[in-house]
Design an enzyme around this catalytic site. Structure first.
Site, PDB file in Angstrom:
ATOM      1  N   HIS A  69       0.415  -0.020  14.106  1.00 30.71           N
ATOM      2  CA  HIS A  69       1.675   0.278  13.472  1.00 30.71           C
ATOM      3  C   HIS A  69       2.638   0.299  15.138  1.00 30.71           C
ATOM      4  CE1 HIS A  69      -0.240   3.955  12.729  1.00 30.71           C
ATOM      5  NE2 HIS A  69       1.427   4.934  12.898  1.00 30.71           N
ATOM      6  N   THR A  71       5.813   3.177  14.113  1.00 29.63           N
ATOM      7  CA  THR A  71       6.372   3.718  12.891  1.00 29.63           C
ATOM      8  C   THR A  71       7.406   3.415  12.964  1.00 29.63           C
ATOM      9  OG1 THR A  71       4.765   5.435  13.314  1.00 29.63           O
ATOM     10  CG2 THR A  71       6.735   5.982  12.284  1.00 29.63           C
ATOM     11  N   HIS A 149       7.282   1.895  19.605  1.00 24.27           N
ATOM     12  CA  HIS A 149       5.788   1.510  20.028  1.00 24.27           C
ATOM     13  C   HIS A 149       4.511   0.780  18.805  1.00 24.27           C
ATOM     14  CE1 HIS A 149       5.774   5.910  18.627  1.00 24.27           C
ATOM     15  NE2 HIS A 149       4.897   5.917  19.004  1.00 24.27           N
ATOM     16  N   THR A 151       0.823   3.051  18.554  1.00 23.89           N
ATOM     17  CA  THR A 151      -0.262   4.212  19.518  1.00 23.89           C
ATOM     18  C   THR A 151      -1.145   3.378  19.308  1.00 23.89           C
ATOM     19  OG1 THR A 151       0.448   5.742  18.984  1.00 23.89           O
ATOM     20  CG2 THR A 151      -1.246   6.566  19.338  1.00 23.89           C
TER      21      THR A 151
HETATM   22  P1  A2P Z   1       3.221   7.096  16.622  1.00 26.21           P
HETATM   23  O1  A2P Z   1       4.345   7.027  15.829  1.00 26.21           O
HETATM   24  O2  A2P Z   1       3.298   7.346  17.675  1.00 26.21           O
HETATM   25  O3  A2P Z   1       1.932   6.500  16.269  1.00 26.21           O
HETATM   26  P2  A2P Z   1      -0.330  11.905  11.580  1.00 26.21           P
HETATM   27  O4  A2P Z   1      -1.500  11.359  11.960  1.00 26.21           O
HETATM   28  O5  A2P Z   1      -0.040  12.393  13.289  1.00 26.21           O
HETATM   29  O6  A2P Z   1       0.130  12.697  10.373  1.00 26.21           O
HETATM   30  O7  A2P Z   1       0.952  10.807  12.495  1.00 26.21           O
HETATM   31  C1  A2P Z   1       1.383   9.645  11.185  1.00 26.21           C
HETATM   32  C2  A2P Z   1       2.075   8.574  12.059  1.00 26.21           C
HETATM   33  O8  A2P Z   1       3.307   8.843  12.337  1.00 26.21           O
HETATM   34  C3  A2P Z   1       1.638   8.775  13.872  1.00 26.21           C
HETATM   35  O9  A2P Z   1       1.905   6.895  13.678  1.00 26.21           O
HETATM   36  C4  A2P Z   1       2.370   9.311  14.549  1.00 26.21           C
HETATM   37  O10 A2P Z   1       3.162   8.786  15.739  1.00 26.21           O
HETATM   38  C5  A2P Z   1       3.614   9.420  13.467  1.00 26.21           C
HETATM   39  N1  A2P Z   1       4.370  10.694  13.290  1.00 26.21           N
HETATM   40  C6  A2P Z   1       3.382  12.309  13.910  1.00 26.21           C
HETATM   41  N2  A2P Z   1       4.712  13.077  13.448  1.00 26.21           N
HETATM   42  C7  A2P Z   1       6.333  12.213  14.122  1.00 26.21           C
HETATM   43  C8  A2P Z   1       6.924  12.720  14.328  1.00 26.21           C
HETATM   44  N3  A2P Z   1       7.768  14.216  14.619  1.00 26.21           N
HETATM   45  N4  A2P Z   1       8.513  12.143  14.723  1.00 26.21           N
HETATM   46  C9  A2P Z   1       7.605  10.864  14.570  1.00 26.21           C
HETATM   47  N5  A2P Z   1       6.671  10.008  14.418  1.00 26.21           N
HETATM   48  C10 A2P Z   1       5.973  10.965  14.612  1.00 26.21           C
END
Ligand code: A2P
Length: 218
Positions: A69, A71, A149, A151
């Site tokens: 996905h 975000t 992006h 991940t």
């Molecule tokens: P990303 O968007 O780079 O994949 P987690 O499992 O650590 O709680 O994260 C859930 C999702 O939210 C993941 O997709 C993660 O990164 C994104 N994410 C986590 N923390 C943040 C943050 N502080 N700011 C923006 N996106 C975040």
């Protein structure tokens, strides 16, 4: 009441349709497999291993992080700043559940993460939070949506939030005028090295993927 407290998700974002997930994962794996066999990469493999001459198997180095996905807003169930405002935006409500075409324009690898850069259209940018870049003060000058992006994997012990930060770091180097070292024209596009284990493959043909704007509660 309880219901109100429970309505905010962990995050909002575009979720790649499942039919395309496998394809993107394969593309990423092929890229990693090719990258770690290049002489230019081996020359810098200590960026990843900490030891000179030691080779690295990038396919093993990164682990997948669940459903693919992009975000838009990390809400942390309402604990993140601006979460409620974002959830109440007209565009967020209007487009919730809609399918978009995301354009993946580059793949990047660092010792921490591997990801795909997403180039958002004007229409998609209405779903992008204004502060996504500026939480990294140095990145406030980058265009809106620079952080977008997917991940694709994280090194052991690294959280996925790092992927967007790694992308911003590379884009900041570019903005500062660091050209990087053009290493190779690969089938998928041109590969550039930015030092400290940072590699960017600009795709010749962006990969278009259907993705549903929705949210994840975990
Ligand atoms: P990303 O968007 O780079 O994949 P987690 O499992 O650590 O709680 O994260 C859930 C999702 O939210 C993941 O997709 C993660 O990164 C994104 N994410 C986590 N923390 C943040 C943050 N502080 N700011 C923006 N996106 C975040």
């Amino acid at each position: 009441g309880l219901l109100e407290q429970m309505t905010l998700p962990l995050y909002f974002g575009w979720f790649l349709l499942s039919s395309i997930q496998d394809k993107i994962e394969c593309t990423a794996m092929d890229f990693l497999k090719t990258l770690d066999t290049l002489e230019a990469f081996k020359k810098h493999s200590s960026d990843f291993t900490g030891k000179p001459e030691k080779e690295v198997d990038l396919e093993q180095y990164f682990e997948a992080k669940g459903v693919l996905h992009c975000t838009t807003k990390f809400c942390d169930y309402g604990n993140a700043e601006g979460a409620k405002d974002y959830a109440q935006k007209t565009a967020v409500k209007e487009f919730y559940g809609s399918v978009f075409e995301l354009s993946l324009s580059a793949l990047f690898v660092t010792p921490r993460t591997v990801g795909a850069r997403v180039s958002l259209t004007e229409e998609q940018l209405v779903l992008w939070p204004a502060d996504a870049e500026s939480v990294v003060p140095a990145a406030a000058s980058l265009p809106l949506g620079s952080r977008a992006h997917v991940t694709l994997g994280c090194a052991n012990g690294v959280e996925p939030v790092q992927t967007g930060l790694d992308l911003l770091e590379i884009l900041l180097l570019q903005q500062e005028g660091q050209q990087g070292e053009l290493v190779e024209e690969m089938e998928l596009g041109s590969l550039t090295y930015y030092g400290e284990g940072r590699w960017l493959l600009n795709l010749r043909e962006p990969i278009c993927v259907p993705a549903c704007f929705s949210s994840f509660f975990g």
